[in-house]
Scaffold this motif. Sequence first.
Motif, PDB file in Angstrom:
ATOM      1  N   UNK A   1       0.843  -1.165   0.115  1.00 47.62           N
ATOM      2  CA  UNK A   1       0.093   0.156   0.179  1.00 47.62           C
ATOM      3  C   UNK A   1       0.963   1.413   0.022  1.00 47.62           C
ATOM      4  N   UNK A   2       1.890   1.368   0.996  1.00 46.52           N
ATOM      5  CA  UNK A   2       2.756   2.495   0.994  1.00 46.52           C
ATOM      6  C   UNK A   2       3.727   2.729  -0.334  1.00 46.52           C
ATOM      7  N   UNK A   3       4.119   1.731  -0.800  1.00 50.17           N
ATOM      8  CA  UNK A   3       5.231   1.902  -1.885  1.00 50.17           C
ATOM      9  C   UNK A   3       4.506   1.966  -3.350  1.00 50.17           C
ATOM     10  N   UNK A   4       3.281   1.673  -3.327  1.00 46.73           N
ATOM     11  CA  UNK A   4       2.567   1.618  -4.724  1.00 46.73           C
ATOM     12  C   UNK A   4       2.843   2.792  -5.647  1.00 46.73           C
ATOM     13  N   UNK A   5       2.808   4.050  -4.685  1.00 45.51           N
ATOM     14  CA  UNK A   5       3.247   5.290  -5.682  1.00 45.51           C
ATOM     15  C   UNK A   5       4.449   5.576  -6.097  1.00 45.51           C
ATOM     16  N   UNK A   6       5.395   4.553  -5.529  1.00 45.62           N
ATOM     17  CA  UNK A   6       6.762   4.291  -6.112  1.00 45.62           C
ATOM     18  C   UNK A   6       7.210   3.791  -6.998  1.00 45.62           C
ATOM     19  N   UNK A   7       5.944   2.954  -7.632  1.00 45.97           N
ATOM     20  CA  UNK A   7       6.104   1.929  -8.564  1.00 45.97           C
ATOM     21  C   UNK A   7       6.674   0.719  -8.074  1.00 45.97           C
ATOM     22  N   UNK A   8       6.468   0.672  -6.823  1.00 46.92           N
ATOM     23  CA  UNK A   8       7.367  -0.728  -6.051  1.00 46.92           C
ATOM     24  C   UNK A   8       6.271  -1.569  -5.779  1.00 46.92           C
ATOM     25  N   UNK A   9       6.157  -2.832  -6.475  1.00 47.25           N
ATOM     26  CA  UNK A   9       5.294  -3.869  -6.142  1.00 47.25           C
ATOM     27  C   UNK A   9       5.649  -4.679  -4.971  1.00 47.25           C
ATOM     28  N   UNK A  10       4.843  -5.395  -3.846  1.00 51.78           N
ATOM     29  CA  UNK A  10       5.149  -6.115  -2.848  1.00 51.78           C
ATOM     30  C   UNK A  10       4.369  -7.244  -2.962  1.00 51.78           C
ATOM     31  N   UNK A  11       4.538  -8.258  -3.123  1.00 53.11           N
ATOM     32  CA  UNK A  11       3.732  -9.348  -3.010  1.00 53.11           C
ATOM     33  C   UNK A  11       4.342 -10.451  -2.503  1.00 53.11           C
ATOM     34  N   UNK A  12       3.739 -11.825  -1.916  1.00 54.47           N
ATOM     35  CA  UNK A  12       4.213 -12.865  -1.151  1.00 54.47           C
ATOM     36  C   UNK A  12       3.917 -13.994  -1.705  1.00 54.47           C
ATOM     37  N   UNK A  13       4.890 -15.029  -1.570  1.00 50.93           N
ATOM     38  CA  UNK A  13       4.533 -16.482  -2.202  1.00 50.93           C
ATOM     39  C   UNK A  13       4.580 -17.207  -0.849  1.00 50.93           C
ATOM     40  N   UNK A  14       3.380 -18.191  -0.601  1.00 50.39           N
ATOM     41  CA  UNK A  14       3.057 -19.019   0.490  1.00 50.39           C
ATOM     42  C   UNK A  14       3.186 -20.507   0.047  1.00 50.39           C
ATOM     43  N   UNK A  15       4.478 -21.099   0.249  1.00 49.90           N
ATOM     44  CA  UNK A  15       4.434 -22.532  -0.033  1.00 49.90           C
ATOM     45  C   UNK A  15       3.873 -23.358   0.970  1.00 49.90           C
ATOM     46  N   UNK A  16       3.294 -24.376   0.523  1.00 47.00           N
ATOM     47  CA  UNK A  16       2.848 -25.340   1.560  1.00 47.00           C
ATOM     48  C   UNK A  16       4.320 -26.477   1.664  1.00 47.00           C
ATOM     49  N   UNK A  17       4.102 -27.518   2.026  1.00 40.07           N
ATOM     50  CA  UNK A  17       4.869 -28.363   2.451  1.00 40.07           C
ATOM     51  C   UNK A  17       5.820 -29.026   1.109  1.00 40.07           C
ATOM     52  N   UNK A  18       7.231 -28.463   1.282  1.00 42.32           N
ATOM     53  CA  UNK A  18       7.919 -28.849   0.065  1.00 42.32           C
ATOM     54  C   UNK A  18       9.098 -29.724   0.694  1.00 42.32           C
ATOM     55  N   UNK A  19       9.600 -30.693  -0.270  1.00 45.49           N
ATOM     56  CA  UNK A  19      10.625 -31.531   0.025  1.00 45.49           C
ATOM     57  C   UNK A  19      12.006 -30.811  -0.282  1.00 45.49           C
ATOM     58  N   UNK A  20      12.750 -30.675   0.710  1.00 51.05           N
ATOM     59  CA  UNK A  20      13.986 -30.181   0.646  1.00 51.05           C
ATOM     60  C   UNK A  20      15.162 -30.899   1.280  1.00 51.05           C
ATOM     61  N   UNK A  21      16.335 -30.549   1.088  1.00 50.32           N
ATOM     62  CA  UNK A  21      17.599 -31.321   1.799  1.00 50.32           C
ATOM     63  C   UNK A  21      17.280 -31.417   3.358  1.00 50.32           C
ATOM     64  N   UNK A  22      16.631 -30.297   4.000  1.00 50.98           N
ATOM     65  CA  UNK A  22      16.521 -30.310   5.446  1.00 50.98           C
ATOM     66  C   UNK A  22      15.596 -31.152   5.767  1.00 50.98           C
ATOM     67  N   UNK A  23      14.547 -31.310   5.177  1.00 50.10           N
ATOM     68  CA  UNK A  23      13.341 -32.074   5.712  1.00 50.10           C
ATOM     69  C   UNK A  23      12.993 -33.412   4.863  1.00 50.10           C
ATOM     70  N   UNK A  24      14.079 -33.690   4.028  1.00 48.76           N
ATOM     71  CA  UNK A  24      13.881 -34.921   3.169  1.00 48.76           C
ATOM     72  C   UNK A  24      13.515 -36.191   3.826  1.00 48.76           C
ATOM     73  N   UNK A  25      14.292 -36.522   4.836  1.00 48.34           N
ATOM     74  CA  UNK A  25      14.241 -37.615   5.660  1.00 48.34           C
ATOM     75  C   UNK A  25      12.754 -37.674   6.573  1.00 48.34           C
ATOM     76  N   UNK A  26      12.416 -36.765   6.745  1.00 43.06           N
ATOM     77  CA  UNK A  26      11.018 -36.756   7.448  1.00 43.06           C
ATOM     78  C   UNK A  26       9.878 -37.216   6.711  1.00 43.06           C
ATOM     79  N   UNK A  27       9.858 -37.065   5.663  1.00 43.54           N
ATOM     80  CA  UNK A  27       8.547 -37.480   4.521  1.00 43.54           C
ATOM     81  C   UNK A  27       8.430 -39.061   4.590  1.00 43.54           C
TER      82      UNK A  27
END
Length: 253
Positions: free
Chosen positions: A175-201
């Motif tokens: 909201x604050x940065x739109x007038x400066x032509x700066x976009x701000x969005x978010x990516x919300x991942x669910x559960x993703x298999x990575x090196x850190x959690x691979x064994x857990x699955x």
Amino acid sequence: MDPLFDVSREIVLVTGASQGLGRQFARVLAERGAGIVLAARQIDKLKSLEQEIKDKGGRAVAVPLDVTDLASMATAIDRGEAALGPVTVLINNAGIAVEKLAVEQSEADWDAVIGANLKGAYFLATEVARRMIARQQGGNIVNIASVLGDSVMKFLSPYAVSKAGIIQATKALALELASARIRVNALAPGYIDTDINHAFWSTPGGEKLIKGIPQRRVGHESDLDGAILLLASNASRYMTGSVVTVDGGFLLA
């Protein structure tokens, strides 16, 4: 490459780039021509990724950054911009989790998680935004949130609080940065298999969690490629304050 998703003119700062999702984001964007400022505490891993990207003809520079150390932010950005040019896209990805019941979380646990995931991300976003405003260049900030910003699970209360905060920070900054032509969005991942959690699955707990996902599988790092390209490119030019969820239907359940 569809020109709509072209990132070849972007200089992208990726935090937490030494492993997991940050490393995948950096690779995907570098493969499509973006210059990548790789930022994290583990400089040896960053150097390896920098060389990997360069060996494939890409542009990258590794810079040390601890997002809990606000004084280091300007230095890290300065080094990255000296090597590649002004940052036009920030991928605010660095974060940690401490897995304990809420009644067992210490003040130090809380401070570590909130400091990295929320405070650090917020102040890095504002530091980058100030530079974009001064250059009158516009820009793009992508905060990495989580489905736990909207939902909760046991053992991760400070993490869930931090990610809910990131979602609100995304909207407030948008909201604050739109007038400066700066976009701000978010990516919300669910559960993703990575090196850190691979064994857990393959554990009983991991298998139970997977059964609760409507698509009946945990996500792969590459499942986020389309979303990060959307948010980092001009394809999302009329999006700001949005949260893009990629979770195999987890929140539906």
